[in-house]
Design a protein around this motif. Structure first.
Motif, short mmCIF file in Angstrom:
data_model
loop_
_atom_site.label_atom_id
_atom_site.label_comp_id
_atom_site.label_asym_id
_atom_site.label_seq_id
_atom_site.Cartn_x
_atom_site.Cartn_y
_atom_site.Cartn_z
N UNK A 296 0.84 -1.20 0.00
CA UNK A 296 0.00 0.00 0.00
C UNK A 296 0.87 1.24 0.00
N UNK A 297 0.39 2.26 -0.69
CA UNK A 297 1.06 3.56 -0.78
C UNK A 297 0.02 4.63 -0.46
N UNK A 298 0.37 5.60 0.40
CA UNK A 298 -0.59 6.64 0.76
C UNK A 298 0.04 8.03 0.68
N UNK A 299 -0.77 9.02 0.35
CA UNK A 299 -0.30 10.41 0.29
C UNK A 299 -1.50 11.34 0.42
N UNK A 300 -1.32 12.45 1.16
CA UNK A 300 -2.42 13.38 1.37
C UNK A 300 -2.32 14.60 0.46
N UNK A 301 -3.49 15.08 0.03
CA UNK A 301 -3.60 16.32 -0.75
C UNK A 301 -4.71 17.15 -0.12
N UNK A 302 -4.52 18.48 -0.09
CA UNK A 302 -5.53 19.33 0.54
C UNK A 302 -5.87 20.54 -0.31
N UNK A 303 -6.94 21.22 0.09
CA UNK A 303 -7.31 22.49 -0.54
C UNK A 303 -7.92 22.32 -1.92
N UNK A 304 -7.94 23.46 -2.68
CA UNK A 304 -8.60 23.42 -3.99
C UNK A 304 -7.94 22.40 -4.91
N UNK A 305 -8.73 21.60 -5.58
CA UNK A 305 -8.20 20.63 -6.54
C UNK A 305 -7.63 19.38 -5.91
N UNK A 306 -7.82 19.21 -4.61
CA UNK A 306 -7.16 18.07 -3.95
C UNK A 306 -7.64 16.71 -4.48
N UNK A 307 -8.92 16.62 -4.79
CA UNK A 307 -9.44 15.33 -5.28
C UNK A 307 -8.81 14.99 -6.63
N UNK A 308 -8.73 15.99 -7.51
CA UNK A 308 -8.17 15.77 -8.84
C UNK A 308 -6.69 15.41 -8.76
N UNK A 309 -5.96 16.09 -7.86
CA UNK A 309 -4.52 15.77 -7.72
C UNK A 309 -4.33 14.37 -7.15
N UNK B 25 -20.89 13.38 0.24
CA UNK B 25 -21.10 14.57 1.08
C UNK B 25 -20.40 15.81 0.52
N UNK B 26 -20.25 15.94 -0.77
CA UNK B 26 -19.67 17.16 -1.33
C UNK B 26 -18.15 17.16 -1.37
N UNK B 27 -17.56 18.30 -1.77
CA UNK B 27 -16.11 18.37 -1.98
C UNK B 27 -15.37 18.49 -0.65
N UNK B 28 -14.39 17.64 -0.40
CA UNK B 28 -13.71 17.64 0.91
C UNK B 28 -12.61 18.70 1.02
N UNK B 29 -12.24 19.03 2.26
CA UNK B 29 -11.15 19.98 2.52
C UNK B 29 -9.81 19.33 2.22
N UNK B 30 -9.75 18.02 2.35
CA UNK B 30 -8.51 17.28 2.10
C UNK B 30 -8.87 15.85 1.78
N UNK B 31 -7.97 15.15 1.16
CA UNK B 31 -8.24 13.76 0.81
C UNK B 31 -6.93 12.99 0.85
N UNK B 32 -7.01 11.73 1.17
CA UNK B 32 -5.79 10.91 1.21
C UNK B 32 -5.86 9.87 0.10
N UNK B 33 -4.91 9.96 -0.80
CA UNK B 33 -4.80 8.96 -1.86
C UNK B 33 -4.23 7.68 -1.26
N UNK B 34 -4.86 6.57 -1.56
CA UNK B 34 -4.34 5.27 -1.10
C UNK B 34 -4.42 4.29 -2.26
N UNK B 35 -3.30 3.69 -2.56
CA UNK B 35 -3.27 2.67 -3.58
C UNK B 35 -2.88 1.36 -2.91
N UNK C 227 1.45 18.46 -7.49
CA UNK C 227 1.88 19.43 -6.49
C UNK C 227 1.34 19.14 -5.09
N UNK C 228 2.16 19.46 -4.11
CA UNK C 228 1.73 19.58 -2.72
C UNK C 228 1.18 18.30 -2.11
N UNK C 229 1.81 17.18 -2.47
CA UNK C 229 1.44 15.92 -1.82
C UNK C 229 2.27 15.76 -0.57
#
Lengths: 99, 453
Positions: free
Chosen positions: B329-342, B382-392, B418-420
């Motif tokens: 497993x690999x994990x990384x967090x992204x936050x703010x605008x565009x976080x889901x897309x990143x 529940x709508x667009x989140x403030x942050x999201x954690x990518x997990x593969x 950017x900004x992971x």
């Protein structure tokens, strides 16, 4: 309202099967659970996460329902690639059902 | 009447709280379930593991194939055993003989001599399963079609050999894959003078075991959902015990501890990991919990009545352990605008890079957006989140392929979108499959040996 306002639940797993038992906080709500929370309602809620079927059983003296979900855990805890391999969090998805 | 407490609910459970129960004077028997479904296969692999094979998560060195906590358990419960208490558990995992020797050594080291230690063997049915070429319904294949993957086959065994060991005077009884309630059923039936073919009583004993075997699951754990179901003083939840008599179980917990035993906590545990409440199948009985009733009879005391049972199944459930390669497993967090897309882009980029290197060595691939869809997919939104954690998470044929994915995850912060941040602990471990089969019980001869400390 959400089912969480009137009931509580727990999930358990056996290989790729999940079961979720559900009880009302107040016994007065038992007939409502019996009537509204059918196997079909639960199957619809869980459709995005399970591949199998839902069967409902009753525990009349405990005022409880037990739902058995098949092909429910992406192959079962030890091999599943999901975050929650045992599906313990399914109890909360159950309580998200609108009633 | 017997007073029996829970000593362990799973393979890495804590020891301090159940020791407090054993030392409280509330019980004279303690029962231990130390195995999860995958434990037998994992322990088998630990026995076979090359000590120089490099790092396996949480396994610094190969273990002996039995409960790694056993020396500490023997040390912690030695005063209870010395005072005449009885312990029964499936500590043996894939090596009951080794576990028996470790118990004898541990008791002697603690200065406890003259204790008879019963060792149950025979649950390892690898030979029988291969010989009979059993059918594996979840895979729709026979054993012979998957031979190279099979690492273990253990039958769930019941209370019969436990009772035999108790009859021979053992007060410390251990086996391999004793079914979860059976370490309870054995002493409950033996001390109460119940025959193992008195199905109604065995059904009651099985319900008692079922209520206790998950430890704090019945004393306030996995229960509170604020503001619902409040639990007092969760700093130390009491471990549960039961008084079991004709037709009646009273569930309680260690005196002076936090948590609670209520009709609600007991209800939830009755419904835990069951299918049809009228046919809970174990090696001992077809237990019937469908007419059970509960009643609060004191503070943290709940009476359970109405359990029953019918004849035990003629077949035993076997869990076959499969070596399905490696899981990473690999994990990384992204936050703010565009976080889901990143986060999505990051996962796709990682996949593209490793696929180029590994091709069909990747057997299974799974992407999660933690905070959005990792638990329930699209079932709740529940709508667009403030942050999201990518997990593969991926399953691979070889450890080297898993390592490649692991390494690509390492490169991602400086070579991805950017900004992971917060790469955190990635994991790399064996992928173990477990799948059920049925074996006629006449093919599973069990053996009891009694040692002495």
């Amino acid at each position: 309202m959400k089912l969480r306002d009137i009931a509580y639940a727990r999930e358990g797993d056996k290989t790729d099967l999940a079961n979720i038992c559900l009880f009302p906080h107040d016994e007065a709500d038992w007939p409502l659970l019996q009537e509204k929370i059918t196997a079909e309602v639960v199957a619809a809620k869980f459709a995005p996460v399970i591949k199998g079927t839902v069967t409902r059983y009753e525990l009349p003296n405990l005022q409880g329902l037990n739902f058995v979900l098949t092909a429910a855990l992406a192959g079962g805890n030890s091999r599943s690639l999901r975050v929650d391999g045992t599906g313990k969090s399914y109890a909360s998805l159950m309580l998200d059902i609108e009633i | 009447m017997i007073r029996i407490g829970c000593g362990s609910a799973f393979e890495r459970d804590r020891i301090d709280w159940p020791v407090r129960l054993a030392d409280s004077g509330a019980v004279d028997h303690m029962a231990f379930d130390c195995l999860a479904e995958r434990s037998m296969a994992l322990n088998q692999l630990r026995k076979l593991e090359d000590p120089n094979a490099g790092y396996m998560q949480r396994l610094e060195k190969p273990a002996a194939g039995f409960d790694v906590r056993l020396p500490k358990i023997v040390e912690g419960f030695a005063p209870f055993v010395a005072s005449g208490g009885t312990m029964v558990g499936n500590f043996g995992a894939a090596n009951p003989e080794g576990a028996g020797a470790a118990v004898v050594d541990g008791l002697r080291a603690a200065g406890v001599s003259g204790v008879k230690v019963g060792v149950i063997t025979g649950d390892d049915v690898m030979e029988q399963v291969v010989k009979q070429d059993l059918y594996l319904p979840e895979y729709d294949r026979r054993i012979s079609e998957m031979t190279e993957k099979i690492v273990s086959a253990n039958a769930y065994i019941g209370a019969e050999p436990v009772v035999e060991a108790l009859r021979q005077g053992a007060t410390f009884v251990l086996g391999g894959r004793l079914a979860d309630p059976s370490p309870y059923v054995g002493p409950i039936c033996f001390r109460n003078g119940w025959e193992l073919d008195d199905w109604e009583k065995v059904g009651l004993a099985t319900l008692a075991g079922h209520l206790l075997e998950c430890g704090t699951h019945v004393t306030g754990g996995n229960f509170t959902d604020p503001p619902f179901n409040p639990v007092p003083d969760m700093m130390e939840l009491g471990f549960p015990y039961a008084e079991v008599d004709d037709g009646r179980i009273v569930v309680s917990k260690t005196p002076g501890t936090g948590g609670l035993v209520s009709t609600k906590t007991v209800r939830l545990q009755i419904g835990y990991e069951i299918g049809d409440p009228a046919a809970y199948l174990t090696p001992d009985v077809t237990a019937d919990f469908s007419q059970v009733a509960v009643r609060q009879v004191g503070e943290d005391r709940v009476e359970v009545t109405g359990a029953s049972g019918r004849e035990r199944p003629e077949t035993l459930k076997v869990l076959v352990g499969l070596d399905l390669g490696w899981k990473v497993t690999v994990e990384m967090s992204y936050g703010g605008p565009g976080c889901v897309e990143r986060a999505q882009f990051s996962a796709e980029l990682l996949r593209a890079r490793v696929e180029k290197a590994l091709g069909d060595e990747i057997l299974e691939w799974h992407t999660d957006l933690v905070g959005m869809s990792s638990l329930f997919g699209t079932a709740i939104s529940r709508g667009y989140p403030a942050e999201v954690r990518m997990r593969v998470a991926a399953r691979t044929a070889s450890k080297a392929a898993a390592q490649t994915i692991f390494d690509e995850g390492d490169y991602l912060p400086i070579s991805g979108p950017a900004a992971g941040g917060g790469r955190g602990a990635m994991t790399l471990a064996r992928a173990i499959g477990v799948t059920p089969a049925l074996l006629d019980r006449s093919n599973v001869p069990l053996h009891v040996e009694v040692l002495e400390s």
